[in-house]
Design a protein around this motif. Structure first.
Motif, PDB file in Angstrom:
ATOM      1  N   GLY A 155       2.849  13.004   5.306  1.00  0.00           N
ATOM      2  CA  GLY A 155       2.108  12.655   4.090  1.00  0.00           C
ATOM      3  C   GLY A 155       0.985  11.652   4.259  1.00  0.00           C
ATOM      4  O   GLY A 155       0.263  11.384   3.303  1.00  0.00           O
ATOM      5  N   LEU A 156       0.803  11.110   5.478  1.00  0.00           N
ATOM      6  CA  LEU A 156      -0.218  10.059   5.642  1.00  0.00           C
ATOM      7  C   LEU A 156      -1.600  10.545   5.163  1.00  0.00           C
ATOM      8  O   LEU A 156      -2.348   9.778   4.552  1.00  0.00           O
ATOM      9  CB  LEU A 156      -0.268   9.595   7.107  1.00  0.00           C
ATOM     10  CG  LEU A 156      -1.286   8.512   7.445  1.00  0.00           C
ATOM     11  CD1 LEU A 156      -1.074   7.258   6.600  1.00  0.00           C
ATOM     12  CD2 LEU A 156      -1.257   8.153   8.927  1.00  0.00           C
ATOM     13  N   GLN A 157      -1.904  11.800   5.424  1.00  0.00           N
ATOM     14  CA  GLN A 157      -3.231  12.318   5.035  1.00  0.00           C
ATOM     15  C   GLN A 157      -3.429  12.339   3.518  1.00  0.00           C
ATOM     16  O   GLN A 157      -4.548  12.317   3.030  1.00  0.00           O
ATOM     17  CB  GLN A 157      -3.459  13.732   5.608  1.00  0.00           C
ATOM     18  CG  GLN A 157      -3.398  13.819   7.130  1.00  0.00           C
ATOM     19  CD  GLN A 157      -4.090  12.662   7.842  1.00  0.00           C
ATOM     20  OE1 GLN A 157      -5.173  12.228   7.444  1.00  0.00           O
ATOM     21  NE2 GLN A 157      -3.452  12.133   8.885  1.00  0.00           N
ATOM     22  N   THR A 358       3.290   8.976   0.293  1.00  0.00           N
ATOM     23  CA  THR A 358       2.807   9.751  -0.853  1.00  0.00           C
ATOM     24  C   THR A 358       1.360   9.337  -1.136  1.00  0.00           C
ATOM     25  O   THR A 358       0.824   8.430  -0.470  1.00  0.00           O
ATOM     26  CB  THR A 358       3.657   9.450  -2.103  1.00  0.00           C
ATOM     27  OG1 THR A 358       3.433   8.065  -2.461  1.00  0.00           O
ATOM     28  CG2 THR A 358       5.149   9.672  -1.859  1.00  0.00           C
ATOM     29  N   GLY A 359       0.770   9.927  -2.139  1.00  0.00           N
ATOM     30  CA  GLY A 359      -0.586   9.524  -2.531  1.00  0.00           C
ATOM     31  C   GLY A 359      -0.635   8.063  -2.934  1.00  0.00           C
ATOM     32  O   GLY A 359      -1.629   7.364  -2.722  1.00  0.00           O
ATOM     33  N   GLU A 360       0.485   7.570  -3.452  1.00  0.00           N
ATOM     34  CA  GLU A 360       0.491   6.211  -4.028  1.00  0.00           C
ATOM     35  C   GLU A 360       1.248   5.183  -3.193  1.00  0.00           C
ATOM     36  O   GLU A 360       1.337   4.019  -3.603  1.00  0.00           O
ATOM     37  CB  GLU A 360       1.114   6.230  -5.438  1.00  0.00           C
ATOM     38  CG  GLU A 360       0.235   6.850  -6.521  1.00  0.00           C
ATOM     39  CD  GLU A 360       0.094   8.347  -6.347  1.00  0.00           C
ATOM     40  OE1 GLU A 360       1.137   8.990  -6.081  1.00  0.00           O
ATOM     41  OE2 GLU A 360      -1.030   8.862  -6.422  1.00  0.00           O
ATOM     42  N   GLY A 361       1.852   5.570  -2.103  1.00  0.00           N
ATOM     43  CA  GLY A 361       2.572   4.549  -1.331  1.00  0.00           C
ATOM     44  C   GLY A 361       3.597   5.134  -0.379  1.00  0.00           C
ATOM     45  O   GLY A 361       3.386   6.194   0.201  1.00  0.00           O
ATOM     46  N   HIS A 368      10.566   4.020  -4.177  1.00  0.00           N
ATOM     47  CA  HIS A 368       9.159   4.298  -3.900  1.00  0.00           C
ATOM     48  C   HIS A 368       8.388   2.987  -4.047  1.00  0.00           C
ATOM     49  O   HIS A 368       8.587   2.250  -5.015  1.00  0.00           O
ATOM     50  CB  HIS A 368       8.579   5.336  -4.870  1.00  0.00           C
ATOM     51  CG  HIS A 368       7.164   5.686  -4.527  1.00  0.00           C
ATOM     52  ND1 HIS A 368       6.077   4.978  -5.004  1.00  0.00           N
ATOM     53  CD2 HIS A 368       6.666   6.645  -3.704  1.00  0.00           C
ATOM     54  CE1 HIS A 368       4.971   5.496  -4.497  1.00  0.00           C
ATOM     55  NE2 HIS A 368       5.297   6.501  -3.706  1.00  0.00           N
ATOM     56  N   PHE A 369       7.522   2.694  -3.076  1.00  0.00           N
ATOM     57  CA  PHE A 369       6.753   1.444  -3.114  1.00  0.00           C
ATOM     58  C   PHE A 369       5.280   1.786  -3.324  1.00  0.00           C
ATOM     59  O   PHE A 369       4.671   2.452  -2.475  1.00  0.00           O
ATOM     60  CB  PHE A 369       6.971   0.657  -1.812  1.00  0.00           C
ATOM     61  CG  PHE A 369       8.401   0.273  -1.620  1.00  0.00           C
ATOM     62  CD1 PHE A 369       8.908  -0.919  -2.119  1.00  0.00           C
ATOM     63  CD2 PHE A 369       9.288   1.123  -0.949  1.00  0.00           C
ATOM     64  CE1 PHE A 369      10.240  -1.266  -1.961  1.00  0.00           C
ATOM     65  CE2 PHE A 369      10.627   0.794  -0.784  1.00  0.00           C
ATOM     66  CZ  PHE A 369      11.094  -0.404  -1.296  1.00  0.00           C
ATOM     67  N   ASP A 370       4.749   1.349  -4.459  1.00  0.00           N
ATOM     68  CA  ASP A 370       3.339   1.591  -4.767  1.00  0.00           C
ATOM     69  C   ASP A 370       2.459   0.697  -3.894  1.00  0.00           C
ATOM     70  O   ASP A 370       2.620  -0.526  -3.918  1.00  0.00           O
ATOM     71  CB  ASP A 370       3.057   1.261  -6.236  1.00  0.00           C
ATOM     72  CG  ASP A 370       3.581   2.355  -7.153  1.00  0.00           C
ATOM     73  OD1 ASP A 370       4.023   3.403  -6.629  1.00  0.00           O
ATOM     74  OD2 ASP A 370       3.570   2.147  -8.381  1.00  0.00           O
ATOM     75  N   LEU A 371       1.540   1.303  -3.184  1.00  0.00           N
ATOM     76  CA  LEU A 371       0.708   0.527  -2.254  1.00  0.00           C
ATOM     77  C   LEU A 371      -0.756   0.960  -2.324  1.00  0.00           C
ATOM     78  O   LEU A 371      -1.042   2.145  -2.552  1.00  0.00           O
ATOM     79  CB  LEU A 371       1.198   0.721  -0.809  1.00  0.00           C
ATOM     80  CG  LEU A 371       2.656   0.364  -0.534  1.00  0.00           C
ATOM     81  CD1 LEU A 371       3.068   0.865   0.841  1.00  0.00           C
ATOM     82  CD2 LEU A 371       2.876  -1.151  -0.633  1.00  0.00           C
ATOM     83  N   GLU A 372      -1.642  -0.011  -2.081  1.00  0.00           N
ATOM     84  CA  GLU A 372      -3.066   0.322  -1.992  1.00  0.00           C
ATOM     85  C   GLU A 372      -3.559   0.298  -0.537  1.00  0.00           C
ATOM     86  O   GLU A 372      -4.564   0.901  -0.203  1.00  0.00           O
ATOM     87  CB  GLU A 372      -3.874  -0.679  -2.832  1.00  0.00           C
ATOM     88  CG  GLU A 372      -3.618  -0.493  -4.324  1.00  0.00           C
ATOM     89  CD  GLU A 372      -3.905  -1.748  -5.106  1.00  0.00           C
ATOM     90  OE1 GLU A 372      -4.887  -1.770  -5.851  1.00  0.00           O
ATOM     91  OE2 GLU A 372      -3.136  -2.736  -4.959  1.00  0.00           O
ATOM     92  N   ILE A 373      -2.833  -0.441   0.295  1.00  0.00           N
ATOM     93  CA  ILE A 373      -3.201  -0.509   1.723  1.00  0.00           C
ATOM     94  C   ILE A 373      -1.907  -0.398   2.534  1.00  0.00           C
ATOM     95  O   ILE A 373      -0.905  -1.044   2.209  1.00  0.00           O
ATOM     96  CB  ILE A 373      -3.889  -1.864   2.057  1.00  0.00           C
ATOM     97  CG1 ILE A 373      -5.205  -1.998   1.288  1.00  0.00           C
ATOM     98  CG2 ILE A 373      -4.124  -2.002   3.559  1.00  0.00           C
ATOM     99  CD1 ILE A 373      -5.915  -3.343   1.489  1.00  0.00           C
ATOM    100  N   ILE A 374      -1.943   0.424   3.589  1.00  0.00           N
ATOM    101  CA  ILE A 374      -0.802   0.475   4.522  1.00  0.00           C
ATOM    102  C   ILE A 374      -1.305   0.038   5.896  1.00  0.00           C
ATOM    103  O   ILE A 374      -2.343   0.510   6.377  1.00  0.00           O
ATOM    104  CB  ILE A 374      -0.200   1.895   4.635  1.00  0.00           C
ATOM    105  CG1 ILE A 374       0.343   2.349   3.267  1.00  0.00           C
ATOM    106  CG2 ILE A 374       0.918   1.931   5.679  1.00  0.00           C
ATOM    107  CD1 ILE A 374       0.871   3.789   3.269  1.00  0.00           C
ATOM    108  N   ILE A 375      -0.545  -0.868   6.515  1.00  0.00           N
ATOM    109  CA  ILE A 375      -0.905  -1.324   7.859  1.00  0.00           C
ATOM    110  C   ILE A 375       0.173  -0.851   8.829  1.00  0.00           C
ATOM    111  O   ILE A 375       1.364  -1.092   8.600  1.00  0.00           O
ATOM    112  CB  ILE A 375      -1.008  -2.860   7.896  1.00  0.00           C
ATOM    113  CG1 ILE A 375      -2.152  -3.299   6.986  1.00  0.00           C
ATOM    114  CG2 ILE A 375      -1.230  -3.357   9.325  1.00  0.00           C
ATOM    115  CD1 ILE A 375      -2.109  -4.756   6.654  1.00  0.00           C
ATOM    116  N   PHE A 376      -0.262  -0.195   9.862  1.00  0.00           N
ATOM    117  CA  PHE A 376       0.659   0.193  10.931  1.00  0.00           C
ATOM    118  C   PHE A 376       0.584  -0.868  12.024  1.00  0.00           C
ATOM    119  O   PHE A 376      -0.423  -0.966  12.724  1.00  0.00           O
ATOM    120  CB  PHE A 376       0.286   1.565  11.498  1.00  0.00           C
ATOM    121  CG  PHE A 376       0.543   2.695  10.537  1.00  0.00           C
ATOM    122  CD1 PHE A 376       1.792   3.277  10.445  1.00  0.00           C
ATOM    123  CD2 PHE A 376      -0.471   3.149   9.700  1.00  0.00           C
ATOM    124  CE1 PHE A 376       2.042   4.301   9.543  1.00  0.00           C
ATOM    125  CE2 PHE A 376      -0.235   4.169   8.801  1.00  0.00           C
ATOM    126  CZ  PHE A 376       1.033   4.752   8.713  1.00  0.00           C
TER     127      PHE A 376
END
Ligand code: N01
Length: 541
Positions: A155-157, A358-361, A368-376
């Motif tokens: 789902g990352l894309q 998901t689209g939102e996190g 489910h965690f709503d996120l605007e930025i994900i850092i790997f």
């Protein structure tokens, strides 16, 4: 290819980090025509790419630098014990200018393949712009940790926000203000980034798979007098680092942790904790060879976590249960304290695995965690990863990947060379002391050895150097025997390849000590490169 004029040099070096810069300087001073290829648009290597918030060195800066030039050491002044990435990058830029290195570095250029041409007895280097270059020597200075690992999470894309890997951080500032940020991974990178991002973001959710033993760095500005004294003692410091087990001027306590009464041992650990830095790992000689000693260190750190983190449930989740030090020791600045902030949430993904993005996190098994930025901050395919990214082929068209069976059967001689790949040198390659030594010092030793070797070959009209199978088998066996006597091999980490799905497990760092290793390499050279086949083209054709 045949219609093109192919440029030819004595040596091609990959990477313009600590290794590539010094290799170029050494080869130039010995009269070898050399070109360095660098994928980035500037020098710095790992310090060019790792611009994530909080990125800093964890070896003291007065030791984490070149020692080949006294003048350079005297000219450059570090501001603090563990300076930030930007300062280290400035240092490497200063070095590039100071020694006028840029004219022989081609930036924004990736080497995609390097094939040994058996007719010409030279390496044909393939560049991403379609150009080729012919070289007698092919030298990799691409580090052990340059192949970033972005886990294959479904789902990352589809994610509508922005995502970043710590090892490929953008040059412009990422603004976390008012943002819901998620970070996956709590290794050295995650642990450095988390406290800094937490101060800026509205909400930071940390997705932790394995907790870490981390020790306070206790960074501080350097006093002017201390710097003066250090510069005055340059020669002694250099000697001490080069003759040490770890490339730093510290002696390890030769006592076992189990020989010490409990109260005394507690005091020793407390002192090292207060001192910060890597003092803790040098408190006793057997923390990584004796499981009981190891558990004493582990329990001390767990007790500190329980003292610092106010919520006992969170504290327990942060307490590592595996053996201390089998993952790389991390140094932090207010890492555990950060979990006392209201805007920081710890999610244990062993308890509740990440199912998808998901689209939102991020969706875990139970939330489910709503996120605007994900850092790997999910690390690297270490040791072999950077080499396998390039199609390196030796004799008979056999690739390094094939020879080493995707990492299951790595064999090198001294961690510098491998049979079937003539005139290939790997700076801090697999089975050299590399990442368990102060890297700039490990690099200097390799670079000087390689440059000396090339000089010797030229002086003796020798065209090709390649280790014998017997020499590399003996070296690899020795490496494995030394590693198997330690607890390192029992850990699941990038040291053992366990962090990459499907990667064969192996421990590819030489643990016999930097001092012993250097002596051994020197003896090989003094004995006319014993263990190597030295070939003259006249006698081959
Ligand atoms: O990478 P790491 P790093 N789902 O591999 C987790 C050097 N360095 O970039 O432990 C969830 O250490 C993974 O979990 P686990 C230094 O040598 C130096 O932090 O595999 N989590 C782990 O927590 C260091 O050792 C400095 O269970 C996933 C983290 O991601 C090396 O670089 C600074 C996951 C990766 O930790 C690498 O450090 C930074 C997944 N699918 C780095 N996949 C200095 O201070 C991975 N993880 C000089």
């Amino acid at each position: 290819m045949s219609s093109q004029t192919i440029k030819e040099v004595d040596a091609v070096v990959l990477g313009a980090g600590f290794a590539g810069l010094y290799m170029l300087h050494q080869l130039r001073s010995k009269g070898f025509s050399t070109i360095v290829y660098e994928a980035g648009d500037g020098v710095g290597g790992v310090w060019y790419w790792n611009r994530y918030p909080g990125a800093r060195c964890d070896i003291e800066s007065i030791y984490y630098n070149y020692t080949f030039s006294k003048e350079l050491y005297e000219e450059w002044t570090w501001t603090s014990r563990f300076p930030e990435q930007a300062e280290i990058l400035r240092y490497l830029n200063y070095v590039a200018d100071r020694f006028q290195l840029r004219s022989d570095i081609q930036f924004n250029t990736r080497v995609t393949a390097a094939h040994f041409d058996e007719k010409r007895h030279k390496w044909m280097i393939h560049l991403n712009d379609g150009q080729y270059i012919l070289t007698r020597y092919f030298i990799t200075g691409i580090g052990c940790l340059s192949a970033a690992n972005v886990p294959n999470i479904q789902g990352l894309q589809q994610f509508n926000g922005k995502w970043y890997h710590t090892g490929h951080w953008p040059h412009e500032k990422v603004d976390f203000t008012g943002k819901r940020v998620g970070i996956i991974g709590t290794g050295s990178s995650g642990i450095q980034a988390i406290p800094v991002i937490a101060k800026e973001a509205e909400q930071l959710t940390v997705f932790q798979r394995t907790p870490q033993y981390t020790i306070p760095a206790r960074n501080h500005a350097y006093e002017e007098d201390f710097i003066k004294e250090t510069k005055k003692n340059f020669e002694a410091i250099k000697r001490s680092m080069r003759n040490s087990v770890s490339g730093t001027p510290f002696a390890q306590n030769q006592q076992s942790a189990m020989e010490e009464p409990d109260d005394k041992r507690q005091a020793v650990f407390e002192k090292a904790w207060a001192q910060g830095g890597f003092a803790f790992s040098a408190t006793y000689h057997d923390l990584l060879t004796n499981e009981q000693s190891n558990e004493k260190a582990a329990e001390f750190i767990r007790s500190k976590i329980r003292q610092i983190v106010k919520d006992p449930v969170v504290a327990e989740k942060l307490c590592p249960k595996y053996m201390y030090g089998t993952k790389r020791q991390v140094l932090d600045s207010d890492y555990f304290e950060t979990y006392n902030r209201e805007n920081v949430l710890l999610v244990d993904v062993k308890e509740s695995p990440i199912q998808k993005i998901t689209g939102e996190g991020i969706q875990t098994a139970d939330n489910h965690f709503d996120l605007e930025i994900i850092i790997f901050a999910t690390g690297y395919d270490g040791m072999t990863g950077p080499l396998f990214k390039i199609d390196i082929r030796g004799r008979n068209g056999v690739s390094l990947k094939e020879k080493w069976k995707d990492g299951a059967a790595v064999q090198t001689y001294l961690g510098l060379t491998t049979a079937g790949f003539p005139n290939l040198f790997m700076i801090t390659g697999p089975e050299s002391p590399s990442v368990l030594v102060n890297m700039p010092i490990a690099i200097e030793q390799h670079v000087e050895w390689i440059a000396e070797c090339m000089h010797y070959l030229r002086e003796h009209d020798i065209d090709l150097v390649e280790p014998t199978i017997e020499a590399e088998e003996a070296w690899s066996t020795h490496c494995r025997d030394v590693a198997n006597a330690t607890l390192y091999v029992k850990g699941d980490s990038w040291y053992t390849g366990a962090n990459i799905e499907g990667k064969p497990r192996s421990f590819l760092i030489y643990l016999g000590g930097f001092d012993y290793y250097t002596k051994h390499c020197n003896e090989v050279a003094q004995n006319n490169y014993v263990g190597f086949k030295l070939m003259k083209l006249k006698s081959i054709s």
